[in-house]
Design an enzyme around this catalytic site. Structure first.
Site, PDB file in Angstrom:
ATOM      1  N   GLU A   1      66.676 -52.599  -2.068  1.00  0.00           N
ATOM      2  CA  GLU A   1      66.869 -53.939  -1.496  1.00  0.00           C
ATOM      3  C   GLU A   1      68.361 -54.108  -1.274  1.00  0.00           C
ATOM      4  OE1 GLU A   1      64.744 -55.985  -0.485  1.00  0.00           O
ATOM      5  OE2 GLU A   1      62.874 -55.412  -1.443  1.00  0.00           O
TER       6      GLU A   1
ATOM      7  N   CYS B   1      71.543 -62.021   0.199  1.00  0.00           N
ATOM      8  CA  CYS B   1      71.444 -60.835   1.061  1.00  0.00           C
ATOM      9  C   CYS B   1      70.819 -61.144   2.414  1.00  0.00           C
ATOM     10  CB  CYS B   1      70.626 -59.781   0.354  1.00  0.00           C
ATOM     11  SG  CYS B   1      69.059 -60.436  -0.252  1.00  0.00           S
TER      12      CYS B   1
ATOM     13  N   ASN C   1      73.956 -61.804  -7.717  1.00  0.00           N
ATOM     14  CA  ASN C   1      73.736 -63.143  -7.147  1.00  0.00           C
ATOM     15  C   ASN C   1      72.527 -63.874  -7.726  1.00  0.00           C
ATOM     16  OD1 ASN C   1      72.104 -61.256  -5.890  1.00  0.00           O
ATOM     17  ND2 ASN C   1      72.273 -62.167  -3.868  1.00  0.00           N
TER      18      ASN C   1
ATOM     19  N   GLU D   1      59.289 -55.887  -1.999  1.00  0.00           N
ATOM     20  CA  GLU D   1      59.051 -56.604  -3.243  1.00  0.00           C
ATOM     21  C   GLU D   1      58.122 -57.780  -2.946  1.00  0.00           C
ATOM     22  OE1 GLU D   1      63.240 -57.189  -4.766  1.00  0.00           O
ATOM     23  OE2 GLU D   1      62.520 -55.685  -6.210  1.00  0.00           O
TER      24      GLU D   1
HETATM   25  P1  NAD Z   1      76.628 -53.335  -5.820  1.00  0.00           P
HETATM   26  O1  NAD Z   1      75.995 -52.386  -4.881  1.00  0.00           O
HETATM   27  O2  NAD Z   1      78.081 -53.264  -6.019  1.00  0.00           O
HETATM   28  O3  NAD Z   1      75.989 -53.158  -7.288  1.00  0.00           O
HETATM   29  C1  NAD Z   1      74.607 -53.263  -7.495  1.00  0.00           C
HETATM   30  C2  NAD Z   1      74.243 -52.645  -8.827  1.00  0.00           C
HETATM   31  O4  NAD Z   1      74.346 -51.225  -8.736  1.00  0.00           O
HETATM   32  C3  NAD Z   1      75.132 -53.052  -9.993  1.00  0.00           C
HETATM   33  O5  NAD Z   1      74.332 -53.275 -11.130  1.00  0.00           O
HETATM   34  C4  NAD Z   1      76.015 -51.829 -10.181  1.00  0.00           C
HETATM   35  O6  NAD Z   1      76.512 -51.684 -11.489  1.00  0.00           O
HETATM   36  C5  NAD Z   1      75.053 -50.718  -9.850  1.00  0.00           C
HETATM   37  N1  NAD Z   1      75.656 -49.446  -9.451  1.00  0.00           N
HETATM   38  C6  NAD Z   1      76.849 -49.229  -8.845  1.00  0.00           C
HETATM   39  N2  NAD Z   1      77.036 -47.907  -8.626  1.00  0.00           N
HETATM   40  C7  NAD Z   1      75.923 -47.276  -9.091  1.00  0.00           C
HETATM   41  C8  NAD Z   1      75.520 -45.902  -9.124  1.00  0.00           C
HETATM   42  N3  NAD Z   1      76.269 -44.925  -8.632  1.00  0.00           N
HETATM   43  N4  NAD Z   1      74.311 -45.615  -9.658  1.00  0.00           N
HETATM   44  C9  NAD Z   1      73.509 -46.581 -10.141  1.00  0.00           C
HETATM   45  N5  NAD Z   1      73.862 -47.907 -10.141  1.00  0.00           N
HETATM   46  C10 NAD Z   1      75.055 -48.247  -9.614  1.00  0.00           C
HETATM   47  O7  NAD Z   1      76.148 -54.762  -5.335  1.00  0.00           O
HETATM   48  P2  NAD Z   1      76.654 -56.201  -5.800  1.00  0.00           P
HETATM   49  O8  NAD Z   1      78.043 -56.363  -5.333  1.00  0.00           O
HETATM   50  O9  NAD Z   1      76.326 -56.397  -7.238  1.00  0.00           O
HETATM   51  O10 NAD Z   1      75.680 -57.143  -4.969  1.00  0.00           O
HETATM   52  C11 NAD Z   1      75.920 -57.530  -3.666  1.00  0.00           C
HETATM   53  C12 NAD Z   1      75.125 -56.728  -2.693  1.00  0.00           C
HETATM   54  O11 NAD Z   1      73.730 -56.764  -3.027  1.00  0.00           O
HETATM   55  C13 NAD Z   1      75.189 -57.242  -1.277  1.00  0.00           C
HETATM   56  O12 NAD Z   1      75.328 -56.188  -0.362  1.00  0.00           O
HETATM   57  C14 NAD Z   1      73.863 -57.933  -1.076  1.00  0.00           C
HETATM   58  O13 NAD Z   1      73.475 -58.045   0.257  1.00  0.00           O
HETATM   59  C15 NAD Z   1      72.963 -57.084  -1.877  1.00  0.00           C
HETATM   60  N6  NAD Z   1      71.749 -57.819  -2.268  1.00  0.00           N
HETATM   61  C16 NAD Z   1      70.551 -57.476  -1.711  1.00  0.00           C
HETATM   62  C17 NAD Z   1      69.411 -58.175  -2.013  1.00  0.00           C
HETATM   63  C18 NAD Z   1      68.075 -57.815  -1.417  1.00  0.00           C
HETATM   64  O14 NAD Z   1      67.054 -58.181  -1.978  1.00  0.00           O
HETATM   65  N7  NAD Z   1      67.998 -57.115  -0.313  1.00  0.00           N
HETATM   66  C19 NAD Z   1      69.479 -59.236  -2.910  1.00  0.00           C
HETATM   67  C20 NAD Z   1      70.708 -59.555  -3.469  1.00  0.00           C
HETATM   68  C21 NAD Z   1      71.844 -58.831  -3.139  1.00  0.00           C
END
Ligand code: NAD
Length: 485
Positions: free
Chosen positions: A251, A285, A154, A459
């Site tokens: 996060e 998020c 995002n 962060e």
């Molecule tokens: P996701 O969890 O599907 O993927 C996040 C990242 O993790 C990607 O780069 C992915 O390739 C990687 N990944 C996946 N499996 C992995 C593994 N086993 N080991 C290491 N890396 C791995 O998330 P998304 O769909 O890209 O993003 C949306 C989510 O992120 C939502 O739940 C949102 O709330 C959260 N988010 C949180 C924040 C925050 O600061 N708290 C900010 C933005 C988004």
């Protein structure tokens, strides 16, 4: 549509690096569904090259005086600002977020982080602890070593910089893996850090899917992992980090409450509900997706909210007049449409929106459900799309208890004219970030992060330094050492 293919798929040891062996990742412009670039997932060779480069570069980077590391970061901030329009356009192509947002929320936010931690770098110090008879301890705040950052889709520029800036300020080096959905923007940050004077290997970017992230986290050279992503991924990454006793910042997702009392400034509260649900097409998020409205103002709130939501301008994201973009991907659009169908099936009242917009790309109308109850799926699960759920409440105690009745704890907001009540609510919320009479502002000066299932660590702000460094105690004796025999 212009071709946005980067110079190469990865950025390792101060230069772009291609590796056609890795599986192709197509980059899709969400506004049209057209392919705008192809990158290749990192093969084992590229992962190894990045980790080796970061490992080689780390001691000399950490040995630089903080003021010199900081200067590199602050120069990078200036370059980001000077190139803001170009970088914002790339962010728009990568994510589909409208330029009206990306011009003010992405490269600029990254620049803020680099400027803030660049300024702080020279002030990262230990302390002096006096003891009996002149003995003392001093502490050294030392870098952790090689760190891994893993991003969500995002905010690809912001997430990379929010991790890189404090990590590098502390003397760490980093290998960053962007989301496979948005692989373009972090490469630009790497290029700019090099231009700003970061030595080769200090900040590396490798693209790829989850398996590339998992390979990075498992590597024995890595001291810390910082993930921005979903709770299910967070569970896996946190567990993998624990195997090597690595430091971890998570996060993760949320289902945050926004509580609006009937004495609130209605227009401001509606603005907050709009920002906290529809900005970035709901893909934030910390969004306040459970909007609790006190029953006295419920109908007035809904009527005015529907009126104002009708003013959203869906259109070409590269046109600055556009205020609402598409979902990031076809898959995410399907997830959101499925939640809308469940909301209807479980008896929530659709106030506005709810339909896919019939045009190329991944578009959905901004959607508001009213008469939502705590047990409905749309009130419990993170949707990550422009779907607001409005719930009614009567009393403060009830609102607080229901606001906290979730496994998540990322953020929370309250709108009220009663200052005492506002602070009581802020203290009572089980969340890492709370807002009084505003929502979703995350300045670099303030700590940001979640409690409960929304994550660990913080962060931004000086608090982030503790998460990218560790303390060494040095005991100094001014007295003879004694032993029992
Ligand atoms: P996701 O969890 O599907 O993927 C996040 C990242 O993790 C990607 O780069 C992915 O390739 C990687 N990944 C996946 N499996 C992995 C593994 N086993 N080991 C290491 N890396 C791995 O998330 P998304 O769909 O890209 O993003 C949306 C989510 O992120 C939502 O739940 C949102 O709330 C959260 N988010 C949180 C924040 C925050 O600061 N708290 C900010 C933005 C988004």
């Amino acid at each position: 549509m212009r071709d946005a293919t980067p110079t190469a798929s990865h950025y390792v040891d101060g230069a772009y690096l291609e590796d056609a062996e890795g599986a192709a990742i197509e980059v899709i412009y969400p506004a049209t569904g057209a392919r705008i670039a192809t990158v290749h997932s990192a093969s084992g060779q590229v992962v190894e090259a990045a980790l080796a480069a970061a490992t080689r570069a780390q001691p000399a980077w950490a040995a630089l005086p903080g003021v010199e590391r900081g200067r590199v970061l602050r120069r990078a901030a200036d370059i980001l600002r000077a190139r803001n329009r170009e970088l914002s356009e790339l962010e728009t192509l990568d994510t589909g977020k409208p330029l009206s947002e990306t011009l003010v929320a992405d490269a600029t936010s990254a620049a803020d982080a680099l400027e803030y931690f660049g300024g702080l770098a020279a002030a990262i110090t230990g302390e002096h602890i006096p003891l009996a008879d002149g003995d003392f301890v001093y502490t050294r705040r030392e870098a952790l070593g090689v760190c891994v950052g893993i991003g969500a889709w995002n905010y690809p520029t912001q997430i990379a910089a929010w991790k890189a800036a404090p990590a590098l300020a502390c003397g760490n080096t980093m290998v960053f893996k962007p989301s496979e959905t948005t692989p373009l923007c972090a490469l630009k940050l790497a290029e700019i850090l090099t231009e700003a004077g970061a030595p080769p290997g200090v900040f590396n970017v490798v693209n790829g899917l989850g398996d590339v992230g998992a390979a990075l986290v498992a590597d024995g050279r890595v001291a810390k992992v910082s993930l921005t992503g979903s709770v299910p991924t967070g569970r896996k990454v946190y567990a993998a980090a624990a195997q090597g006793m690595k430091h971890a910042t998570m996060e993760l997702g949320g289902k945050s409450p926004l509580v609006i009392f009937d004495d609130a400034d209605l227009e401001s509260a509606i603005s907050a509900a709009i920002n906290g649900n529809f900005y970035s097409t709901g893909q934030i998020c910390s969004n306040g997706t459970r909007v609790f409205v006190q029953s006295g103002i419920k109908e007035a709130f809904l009527e005015r909210l529907a009126e104002r939501t009708a003013n959203a301008t869906l259109g070409d994201p590269l046109d600055e007049a556009t205020t609402l973009g598409p979902m990031v991907s076809a898959a995410q659009l399907e997830i959101v449409l499925d939640y809308v169908a469940r909301g209807r099936a479980e008896g929530a009242r659709l106030v506005t929106g709810g339909a896919r917009v019939e045009r190329e790309g991944f578009w959905i109308e901004p959607t508001v459900f009213a008469d939502v109850t705590d047990d409905m799926t749309i009130a419990r699960e993170e949707i990550f799309g422009p779907v607001m759920t409005v719930l009614d409440f009567e009393t403060e105690d009830e609102a607080l208890a229901r606001a906290n009745a979730t496994e998540y704890g990322l953020a929370a907001g309250v709108f009220t004219a009663d200052l005492t009540r506002a602070h009581r609510m802020a203290a009572g919320f089980e969340a890492g970030t709370t807002w009084i009479n505003t929502y979703n502002l995350t300045p670099v000066e303030a700590p940001f992060g979640g409690s409960k299932m929304s994550g660990v660590g913080r962060e931004n702000s000086a608090a982030a330094i503790a998460h990218w460094s560790e303390l060494k105690s040095v005991y100094v004796s001014l007295n003879p050492t004694e032993a029992p025999f």
